[in-house]
Design an enzyme around this catalytic site. Structure first.
Site, PDB file in Angstrom:
ATOM      1  N   LYS A  79      14.729 -11.326   0.959  1.00  0.00           N
ATOM      2  CA  LYS A  79      13.721 -12.040   1.760  1.00  0.00           C
ATOM      3  C   LYS A  79      14.073 -11.910   3.242  1.00  0.00           C
ATOM      4  O   LYS A  79      15.246 -11.971   3.612  1.00  0.00           O
ATOM      5  CB  LYS A  79      13.723 -13.529   1.349  1.00  0.00           C
ATOM      6  CG  LYS A  79      12.871 -14.445   2.226  1.00  0.00           C
ATOM      7  CD  LYS A  79      11.392 -14.153   2.111  1.00  0.00           C
ATOM      8  CE  LYS A  79      10.570 -15.014   3.087  1.00  0.00           C
ATOM      9  NZ  LYS A  79       9.162 -14.557   3.138  1.00  0.00           N
ATOM     10  N   CYS A 135       5.583 -10.141  10.545  1.00  0.00           N
ATOM     11  CA  CYS A 135       5.248 -11.401   9.848  1.00  0.00           C
ATOM     12  C   CYS A 135       4.086 -12.086  10.568  1.00  0.00           C
ATOM     13  O   CYS A 135       4.190 -12.388  11.754  1.00  0.00           O
ATOM     14  CB  CYS A 135       6.447 -12.346   9.796  1.00  0.00           C
ATOM     15  SG  CYS A 135       5.980 -13.938   9.064  1.00  0.00           S
TER      16      CYS A 135
HETATM   17  C1  SIN Z   1       6.277 -15.140   5.245  1.00  0.00           C
HETATM   18  O1  SIN Z   1       7.367 -15.626   4.898  1.00  0.00           O
HETATM   19  O2  SIN Z   1       5.450 -15.792   5.887  1.00  0.00           O
HETATM   20  C2  SIN Z   1       5.937 -13.738   4.865  1.00  0.00           C
HETATM   21  C3  SIN Z   1       6.721 -12.789   5.689  1.00  0.00           C
HETATM   22  C4  SIN Z   1       5.926 -11.618   6.128  1.00  0.00           C
HETATM   23  O3  SIN Z   1       4.751 -11.461   5.784  1.00  0.00           O
HETATM   24  O4  SIN Z   1       6.486 -10.815   6.879  1.00  0.00           O
END
Ligand code: SIN
Length: 315
Positions: free
Chosen positions: A49, A134
């Site tokens: 993540k 993001c």
């Molecule tokens: C998120 O955690 O909002 C998703 C991350 C992303 O789309 O880069």
């Protein structure tokens, strides 16, 4: 598991051979070590993540919604913090032959450089994929849509990190933007790959019955994944494959069966990530999609991915 009766799905890149072409899209099934290990067991590589320096709770819930055509999310980078993923990378079993990618999404350029410096100093085989895209942190635009800021960031990454790395790009929608971004990326020899695409940012899903948005953050705006994004993802893979000679493109977007994985590779993808489908189906999706891809290749008389990678015909 990845050898399907003389059909070879292995991928050689970044100086190593991985046993298949499928792994998770960052964000899905990769926040906790148990999830990362489940992906390692069932996919050909693993990506964590997107990490920030400090742990984050992310945006208020509901922040993910499945729809008939895919998903909308505004997670807001919930993650355990860089130290957690660094610790996992220190203990990772690299001998399993499945590369480990660490997604980095610092809240500032300096945070990204700090994480890259630490990785460089540690000399771990884990490969950074810096997230330039993001769409879900309120008040923070996607870096990949700011060409000057992206150019400056890549210069800084080159100074902070001595190995090969990649970036996760947002989708682009205009040939002028493909070529402007490619010109910037091509100035960086150690930028070895781009992952195309992150979600299509700031979509709005509307529920007719409740006359409401589907997720809470940003008054319902969120990143789209799944069927909505497949043609956009393929366009980005094909265009960057053409425009970035000597670099690799990782396809991400709308892969739910062997057919979409085939399309991404035909468009030029070296490897393929699975996001929305993995979220809904879990890690069993990898073996199913790999078997479907192998069957499709057999039907067409292809034995390896090199037989058709990047060979999409035009009319
Ligand atoms: C998120 O955690 O909002 C998703 C991350 C992303 O789309 O880069």
């Amino acid at each position: 598991m990845y050898e399907h009766h003389s059909t070879d799905l292995s991928v050689t890149w970044l100086g190593q051979t991985m046993p298949g072409c499928l792994y998770n899209a960052s964000g899905v099934w990769c926040r906790e070590e148990s999830e990362l290990e489940a992906v390692r067991q069932s996919a050909a590589a693993v990506i964590s993540k997107s990490a920030t320096l400090a742990p984050r709770e992310g945006n208020p819930e509901p922040r993910y919604c499945q729809t008939p055509l895919g998903s909308i999310n505004s997670m807001g980078l919930p993650n355990r913090g860089f130290a957690y993923y660094l610790d996992y990378a220190r203990r990772y079993d690299y001998l399993c032959g499945k590369p480990l990618f660490l997604s980095l999404s610092g809240m500032t350029l300096e945070d990204n450089c700090e994480m890259l410096r630490v990785l460089s100093e540690q000399g771990l085989p884990a490969i950074p994929e810096v997230n330039l895209s993001c769409p879900n942190v309120p008040g923070k635009p996607q870096l990949g849509y700011d060409f000057a800021a992206t150019a400056a960031a890549l210069d800084a990454f080159d100074r902070a990190y001595s190995g090969l790395y990649g970036v996760k790009l947002p989708p682009y929608f205009d040939p002028a933007h493909f070529s402007a971004m490619a010109d910037i990326l091509n100035r960086h020899p150690r930028l070895a790959f781009v992952t195309c695409i992150n979600s299509i940012g700031n979509g709005l899903v509307v529920d007719v019955e409740s006359e409401s948005v589907a997720i809470k953050p940003k008054d319902g705006l969120g990143g789209l994944g799944g069927d909505y994004v497949l043609p956009t993802a393929l366009a980005n893979v094909r265009e960057f494959h053409r425009l970035l000679p000597g670099k690799e493109v990782v396809g991400c977007g709308g892969v739910k069966s062997g057919r979409e994985a085939f399309m991404h590779i035909l468009a030029g993808a070296r490897a393929v990530q699975v996001g929305t489908c993995l979220y809904h189906e879990g890690p069993a999706a990898f073996a199913r999609i790999a078997a479907e891809l192998a069957q499709l290749m057999r039907d067409k008389g292809y034995r390896s991915l090199d037989d058709f990678r990047g060979k999409l015909r035009v009319l």
